[in-house]
Write a protein that holds these residues in place. Structure first.
Motif, mmCIF file in Angstrom:
data_model
loop_
_atom_site.group_PDB
_atom_site.id
_atom_site.type_symbol
_atom_site.label_atom_id
_atom_site.label_comp_id
_atom_site.label_asym_id
_atom_site.label_seq_id
_atom_site.Cartn_x
_atom_site.Cartn_y
_atom_site.Cartn_z
ATOM 1 N N UNK A 31 0.837 -1.208 0.000
ATOM 2 C CA UNK A 31 0.000 0.000 0.000
ATOM 3 C C UNK A 31 0.866 1.250 0.000
ATOM 4 N N UNK A 32 1.867 1.283 0.867
ATOM 5 C CA UNK A 32 2.741 2.449 0.949
ATOM 6 C C UNK A 32 3.526 2.649 -0.346
ATOM 7 N N UNK A 33 3.924 1.547 -0.985
ATOM 8 C CA UNK A 33 4.625 1.650 -2.262
ATOM 9 C C UNK A 33 3.724 2.313 -3.309
ATOM 10 N N UNK A 34 2.427 2.034 -3.278
ATOM 11 C CA UNK A 34 1.502 2.703 -4.204
ATOM 12 C C UNK A 34 1.410 4.197 -3.912
ATOM 13 N N UNK A 64 9.649 -12.437 -4.185
ATOM 14 C CA UNK A 64 8.392 -12.785 -4.842
ATOM 15 C C UNK A 64 8.117 -11.978 -6.098
ATOM 16 N N UNK A 65 9.011 -11.053 -6.438
ATOM 17 C CA UNK A 65 8.848 -10.289 -7.662
ATOM 18 C C UNK A 65 7.866 -9.135 -7.576
ATOM 19 N N UNK A 66 7.488 -8.750 -6.369
ATOM 20 C CA UNK A 66 6.542 -7.644 -6.169
ATOM 21 C C UNK A 66 7.275 -6.305 -6.134
ATOM 22 N N UNK A 67 8.435 -6.288 -5.506
ATOM 23 C CA UNK A 67 9.286 -5.100 -5.445
ATOM 24 C C UNK A 67 10.643 -5.447 -6.046
ATOM 25 N N UNK A 68 11.333 -4.432 -6.486
ATOM 26 C CA UNK A 68 12.715 -4.599 -6.918
ATOM 27 C C UNK A 68 13.558 -3.557 -6.197
ATOM 28 N N UNK A 69 14.808 -3.904 -5.967
ATOM 29 C CA UNK A 69 15.730 -2.957 -5.331
ATOM 30 C C UNK A 69 16.349 -2.079 -6.412
ATOM 31 N N UNK A 87 6.175 -4.715 -12.259
ATOM 32 C CA UNK A 87 4.907 -4.872 -12.972
ATOM 33 C C UNK A 87 3.961 -5.772 -12.176
ATOM 34 N N UNK A 88 4.496 -6.860 -11.635
ATOM 35 C CA UNK A 88 3.672 -7.757 -10.813
ATOM 36 C C UNK A 88 3.152 -7.021 -9.582
ATOM 37 N N UNK A 89 3.974 -6.185 -8.977
ATOM 38 C CA UNK A 89 3.538 -5.400 -7.825
ATOM 39 C C UNK A 89 2.442 -4.422 -8.197
#
Length: 157
Positions: A31-34, A64-69, A87-89
């Motif tokens: 949520x915070x990333x959005x 899990x491929x939701x975030x990337x560094x 994109x998955x995130x």
């Protein structure tokens, strides 16, 4: 043929999704990333989560491929990493919207909705819906949940 819960869960989309998203705090990080939060300290400040828990959740979301560094460096500081949606995130927007819709109805705060989803162009409110291939919108009670081709068992019993 008898199947174990492990076999059923390996085929279940919900179970596999929960391996990445099922821990407390995980969807709040998303949520915070959005909202544009990318840095560890900012996630921590906004969520009030313990650093070790946040570290674990961020690691799971990256794996899990939701975030990337992504590396960044503030002037005069050492290089650090921030976390951005993949994109998955970004595709989790509908999942969060479903949680918001459910929570606003079934777990109201008394303050009104804290998140609104709007059309980017018009800023008109939008909502989630089941839509048939022919464009008809279906009420949730008009949609059945059935076993898919990957299911081990066609019915729950």
């Amino acid at each position: 043929m008898s199947t174990t819960p492990r076999e059923r869960n390996a085929r279940c989309s919900v179970a596999r999704s929960l391996e990445v998203l099922g821990e407390k705090w995980t969807l709040l990080v998303v949520r915070e990333a959005f909202f544009g939060v990318t840095r560890f300290a900012d996630f921590r400040a906004r969520l009030g989560v313990a650093p070790d828990v946040l570290t674990a959740r961020l690691e799971t979301l990256v794996e899990g491929g939701v975030l990337t560094r992504r590396p960044y460096r503030d002037e005069g500081q050492r290089q650090r990493e921030e976390y951005v949606l993949t994109e998955a995130g970004a595709e989790l927007k509908t999942v969060l919207a479903a949680f918001v819709a459910w929570g606003d109805v079934h777990r109201p705060s008394g303050f009104g909705p804290s998140i609104a989803y709007v059309d980017r162009e018009t800023e008109a409110p939008v909502r989630l819906a089941f839509v048939a291939d022919d464009g008809r919108e279906l009420a949730p009670e008009d949609v059945d949940v059935v076993a898919g081709p990957g299911a081990l068992v066609a019915t729950a019993g």
